[in-house]
Scaffold this active site. Structure first.
Site, PDB file in Angstrom:
ATOM      1  CG  ASN A   1      25.650  -3.991  51.583  1.00  0.00           C
ATOM      2  OD1 ASN A   1      26.310  -3.887  52.609  1.00  0.00           O
ATOM      3  ND2 ASN A   1      25.118  -2.941  50.980  1.00  0.00           N
TER       4      ASN A   1
ATOM      5  CG  HIS B   1      24.755   1.041  48.521  1.00  0.00           C
ATOM      6  ND1 HIS B   1      23.609   1.566  49.079  1.00  0.00           N
ATOM      7  CD2 HIS B   1      24.497  -0.279  48.311  1.00  0.00           C
ATOM      8  CE1 HIS B   1      22.711   0.619  49.220  1.00  0.00           C
ATOM      9  NE2 HIS B   1      23.222  -0.523  48.754  1.00  0.00           N
TER      10      HIS B   1
ATOM     11  CB  SER C   1      13.546  -6.464  46.865  1.00  0.00           C
ATOM     12  OG  SER C   1      13.343  -5.317  47.675  1.00  0.00           O
TER      13      SER C   1
ATOM     14  CD  GLU D   1      22.407  -2.369  45.237  1.00  0.00           C
ATOM     15  OE1 GLU D   1      22.193  -3.412  45.846  1.00  0.00           O
ATOM     16  OE2 GLU D   1      22.946  -1.380  45.743  1.00  0.00           O
TER      17      GLU D   1
ATOM     18  CD  GLU E   1      21.140   1.571  52.010  1.00  0.00           C
ATOM     19  OE1 GLU E   1      20.122   0.863  51.867  1.00  0.00           O
ATOM     20  OE2 GLU E   1      22.189   1.149  52.546  1.00  0.00           O
TER      21      GLU E   1
ATOM     22  CE  LYS F   1      21.567  -2.492  51.971  1.00  0.00           C
ATOM     23  NZ  LYS F   1      20.300  -1.935  51.450  1.00  0.00           N
TER      24      LYS F   1
ATOM     25  N   GLY G   1      15.328  -2.730  49.720  1.00  0.00           N
ATOM     26  CA  GLY G   1      14.711  -2.901  51.024  1.00  0.00           C
ATOM     27  C   GLY G   1      13.221  -2.641  51.069  1.00  0.00           C
TER      28      GLY G   1
END
Length: 238
Positions: free
Chosen positions: A8, A92, A197, A161, A94, A10, A167
């Site tokens: 991904n 996701h 990560s 996740e 985010e 992003k 991150g």
């Protein structure tokens, strides 16, 4: 079956650098004799058709459940069809926590693209405060993230996740991954990836966890050499 690997990007890479990356990835896959599909999710401005000798599938990080219309800043099926995109990330963290997508909207999006036979990578995961509240709180939170989702869809790939590991450089322990994956597998029999990560130094340990069917990789996938190292690990474990 070899583990599923997805990258991904992003909001990273341009159209030009994505094309360079795909060419380098294709070369690396050939050198590794890696014959399983690798999934790549570039930013919307870099979506394209790529001529590769090895199986690389391009997916979209996001799309609106419409063919076309008045949805400023979004892309729909018409734009995806231009590049023969039939793979999509949905749910996701985010998009949930930064951009405010609700479970109801996520489920609507899921159903719309399911009806159009997309391969859907569906993401779930808990924030730190839920994890610190204990296993029962995590269970409730994850169950809620499956509300309105067809967990039997045959083109569904799940990704766990933990929000606190995305991150941050923090990775869930193998024991925590195994426990949480076991919980999720009670809800769906779809392949289940781990994301949070993942990097060359820990991917072997993560993929060895019972119930882990692959990895959805963020930061460590953005550089082709790092990605090649991780694919070499996956190749060696076949």
């Amino acid at each position: 079956m070899r583990k599923i690997v997805a990258a991904n990007f992003k909001t990273n890479h341009t159209r030009a650098s994505t094309a360079e990356y795909v060419a380098a990835l294709d070369k690396a896959l050939g050198a590794l004799d890696y014959d399983e599909t690798v999934y790549l999710f570039p930013p919307a401005t870099a979506l394209d058709r790529f001529d590769t000798e090895n199986p690389v599938t391009i997916g979209a990080q996001n799309a609106y459940p419409t063919v076309k219309g008045s949805f400023t800043g979004e892309i729909g099926l018409e734009q995806l069809d231009e590049f023969e995109i039939e793979t999509l990330l949905i749910g996701h963290s985010e998009r949930r926590h930064i951009l405010g997508e609700t479970q109801a909207f996520i489920a609507k999006k899921f159903d719309w693209f399911k009806e159009r036979d997309f391969t859907i990578f569906y993401c779930v995961g808990e924030p730190l405060e839920v994890r610190e509240a204990g296993e029962e709180a995590v269970r409730r939170y994850l169950v809620e993230q499956f509300e309105g989702i067809d967990t039997t869809y045959d083109k569904l790939i799940l990704a766990y996740e933990p929000v606190w590991a995305i991150g941050t450089g923090k990775t869930a322990t193998p024991e925590l991954i195994e426990t949480t994956h076991a919980l999720i597998k009670e809800l769906s029999g779809a392949p289940l990836l781990y994301g949070g990560s993942v990097k060359p130094s820990n991917i072997a340990e993560i993929l060895a966890v019972p119930g882990c069917d692959g990895a959805l990789i963020g930061t460590a996938s953005w550089e082709i050499e790092s990605m090649r190292e991780m694919l070499e690990v996956v190749r060696s474990e076949k």
